[in-house]
Design a protein around this motif. Structure first.
Motif, short mmCIF file in Angstrom:
data_model
loop_
_atom_site.label_atom_id
_atom_site.label_comp_id
_atom_site.label_asym_id
_atom_site.label_seq_id
_atom_site.Cartn_x
_atom_site.Cartn_y
_atom_site.Cartn_z
N MET A 102 -8.67 -4.49 5.51
CA MET A 102 -9.39 -3.62 4.57
C MET A 102 -8.53 -3.38 3.33
SD MET A 102 -10.93 0.21 5.21
CE MET A 102 -11.81 1.05 3.91
N ASP A 103 -9.14 -3.50 2.17
CA ASP A 103 -8.43 -3.28 0.91
C ASP A 103 -8.57 -1.82 0.52
OD1 ASP A 103 -7.30 -3.28 -1.56
OD2 ASP A 103 -8.65 -4.75 -2.45
N PHE A 104 -7.45 -1.09 0.51
CA PHE A 104 -7.46 0.32 0.18
C PHE A 104 -7.37 0.57 -1.33
CE2 PHE A 104 -6.02 0.39 4.61
CZ PHE A 104 -6.90 1.34 5.14
N GLY A 105 -7.21 -0.48 -2.11
CA GLY A 105 -7.17 -0.32 -3.56
C GLY A 105 -5.89 0.27 -4.09
N VAL A 106 -4.78 0.05 -3.40
CA VAL A 106 -3.51 0.63 -3.84
C VAL A 106 -2.56 -0.42 -4.42
CG1 VAL A 106 -3.73 2.46 -2.12
CG2 VAL A 106 -2.36 0.42 -1.58
N LYS A 107 -2.95 -1.65 -4.45
CA LYS A 107 -2.06 -2.72 -4.91
C LYS A 107 -1.58 -2.48 -6.33
CE LYS A 107 -1.62 -7.74 -5.09
NZ LYS A 107 -2.30 -9.06 -4.83
N GLY A 108 -0.26 -2.50 -6.50
CA GLY A 108 0.35 -2.32 -7.81
C GLY A 108 0.44 -0.88 -8.27
N LYS A 109 -0.11 0.04 -7.52
CA LYS A 109 -0.08 1.45 -7.92
C LYS A 109 1.17 2.14 -7.37
CE LYS A 109 -5.07 1.93 -8.46
NZ LYS A 109 -6.28 2.74 -8.13
N VAL A 110 1.62 3.16 -8.09
CA VAL A 110 2.86 3.86 -7.73
C VAL A 110 2.54 5.03 -6.80
CG1 VAL A 110 4.85 5.15 -8.58
CG2 VAL A 110 3.96 3.19 -9.89
N VAL A 111 3.28 5.09 -5.71
CA VAL A 111 3.16 6.19 -4.76
C VAL A 111 4.53 6.80 -4.53
CG1 VAL A 111 3.29 4.56 -2.83
CG2 VAL A 111 2.53 6.88 -2.41
N ILE A 112 4.59 8.12 -4.55
CA ILE A 112 5.81 8.83 -4.17
C ILE A 112 5.60 9.41 -2.78
CG2 ILE A 112 7.26 10.87 -4.59
CD1 ILE A 112 6.77 10.55 -7.54
N VAL A 113 6.55 9.15 -1.89
CA VAL A 113 6.56 9.78 -0.57
C VAL A 113 7.85 10.57 -0.47
CG1 VAL A 113 6.42 9.46 1.92
CG2 VAL A 113 5.26 7.84 0.40
N THR A 114 7.76 11.88 -0.59
CA THR A 114 8.98 12.68 -0.54
C THR A 114 9.53 12.67 0.88
OG1 THR A 114 7.91 14.81 -0.04
CG2 THR A 114 8.07 14.17 -2.36
N GLY A 115 10.84 12.63 0.99
CA GLY A 115 11.45 12.56 2.31
C GLY A 115 11.03 11.32 3.06
N GLY A 116 10.83 10.22 2.33
CA GLY A 116 10.30 9.01 2.95
C GLY A 116 11.33 8.10 3.58
N ALA A 117 12.55 8.57 3.73
CA ALA A 117 13.60 7.71 4.31
C ALA A 117 13.52 7.65 5.83
CB ALA A 117 14.98 8.20 3.87
N THR A 118 12.90 8.65 6.44
CA THR A 118 12.87 8.70 7.90
C THR A 118 11.51 9.20 8.38
OG1 THR A 118 13.72 10.98 7.95
CG2 THR A 118 15.34 9.20 8.08
N GLY A 119 11.29 9.07 9.68
CA GLY A 119 10.17 9.69 10.36
C GLY A 119 8.79 9.33 9.84
N ILE A 120 7.92 10.34 9.81
CA ILE A 120 6.54 10.14 9.38
C ILE A 120 6.49 9.67 7.93
CG2 ILE A 120 4.38 11.34 8.87
CD1 ILE A 120 4.90 13.06 11.37
N GLY A 121 7.34 10.22 7.08
CA GLY A 121 7.36 9.80 5.68
C GLY A 121 7.67 8.33 5.53
N HIS A 122 8.62 7.85 6.31
CA HIS A 122 8.98 6.43 6.25
C HIS A 122 7.80 5.56 6.68
CE1 HIS A 122 11.86 3.11 6.13
NE2 HIS A 122 11.32 2.68 7.26
#
Length: 261
Positions: free
Chosen positions: A1-21
Motif C-alpha cells: 500500500m502506498d501511504f503517499g510519504v515518499k520524499g516527504k520529511v518526517v521528524i520522529v522525536t526520540g527516534g533512536a530507540t524503542g517505539i520511536g525507532h
C-alpha cells in the motif's frame, strides 16, 4: 500500500530507540526522509544508519527551546516537514507519596513540554502551507491510570488533551493532529524493567511476564508484549488517513475494556 510519504520529511522525536525507532523505520521503508533527534551523537548516528540511507540524526535536546529550534531548522533544510511524531517520554515505577515536586516537573518537561516546543514551531508552518500531520505518542496509561506510575499516567492523559486541543486549530484545513496509545511494548526499556523484576522476584523473565498479564493486565486480550514494528505500521496509517483528525488511536492489545478508540 502506498501511504503517499515518499520524499516527504518526517521528524520522529526520540527516534533512536524503542517505539520511536520503529516508527522512523516504517516511514523510511515507505520512502520518507526521516529525521530523529537525541543528545548522544554516536547513538544517533548508529540509529540513523540502522534506519537507512535517508535517515538523519540531529543532536538536539527538546528539554530546551534552543534544542527545538535546532531540530526544526535542521529538518527544514531537507524540505518542508510534512509529518511530526512527538514520541519523547520517560517512565518509571514509583510511590506517589515519595515523588518530589522536582520529579513531577521533570515528567512534565519530558512528556509534555518537549512536544509543545517542537509542535509550536512546526505546526504554524503546516497551517500556512495547508498541509501536515502531527501525532502524539501517548499510552494506554493515559486512560488506564496506573497507581504505581501516577506521574506517567497523568502526563500521558495531558498529552491526549493537548492533541485534541491542537486539532481544534486545524478546522477547515488539511492539517491533522491525532494521538496514538500503545500498550506494553517490547522495547529496550520495558525489557530492562521485566529483567529487573524477574531478578527481584527470583523468576525467569517468561514467568514474570506470565504473572504480569495474570495479575496486572488480566484484561489484555493478546497476553503478550507488542512488537514495536506494529506501532510503526499503526502510526503511519493514522498519520496518512485524511479522515482521521482529533482522534485517539488505541493499540494496547485490548487491555482497556472499551468499544471506543
Amino acid at each position: 500500500m502506498d501511504f503517499g510519504v515518499k520524499g516527504k520529511v518526517v521528524i520522529v522525536t526520540g527516534g533512536a530507540t524503542g517505539i520511536g525507532h520503529a516508527i522512523a523505520k516504517t516511514f523510511h521503508e515507505e520512502g520518507a526522509v526521516v529525521v530523529i533527534n537525541g543528545r548522544d551523537k554516536a547513538k544517533l548516528d548508529a540509529a540513523a544508519a540502522a534506519i537507512g540511507a535517508n535517515a538523519y540524526g540531529v543532536v538536539a535536546d527538546l528539554l530546551t527551546a534552543q534544542g527545538a529550534e535546532t531540530l526544526a531548522k535542521e529538518a527544514a533544510a531537507l524540505g518542508p516537514v510534512a509529518f511530526l511524531v512527538n514520541n519523547i517520554g520517560v517512565f518509571d515505577v514509583n510511590d506517589f507519596f515519595e515523588v518530589s515536586d522536582a520529579r513531577w516537573m521533570e515528567y512534565f518537561n519530558h512528556n509534555i513540554m518537549t512536544a509543545v516546543r517542537i509542535t509550536r514551531l512546526l505546526m504554524k508552518d503546516m497551517l500556512a502551507r495547508n498541509e501536515g500531520s502531527v501525532a502524539f505518542i501517548s499510552s494506554e496509561a493515559g486512560i488506564r491510570s496506573i497507581g504505581n506510575m501516577v506521574p506517567y499516567s497523568v502526563t500521558k492523559t495531558a498529552m491526549l488533551g493537548l492533541s485534541r486541543s491542537l486539532a481544534e486549530l486545524t478546522r477547515g484545513t488539511k492539517v491533522r493532529v491525532n494521538s496514538y496509545m500503545p500498550g506494553t511494548t517490547a522495547t529496550e526499556s520495558v525489557a530492562g524493567y521485566f529483567e529487573g523484576l524477574a531478578k527481584e522476584q527470583g523468576k525467569t523473565v517468561e514467568e514474570a511476564l506470565r504473572d504480569f498479564y495474570r495479575d496486572v493486565q488480566p484484561s489484555n486480550l493478546t497476553q503478550t508484549l507488542i512488537d514495536p514494528a506494529m506501532h510503526g505500521r499503526g502510526v503511519i496509517q493514522l498519520m496518512t488517513n485524511t479522515a482521521m483528525n482529533g482522534v485517539c488511536h488505541r493499540a494496547d492489545g485490548g487491555t482497556i475494556r472499551s468499544i471506543f478508540g
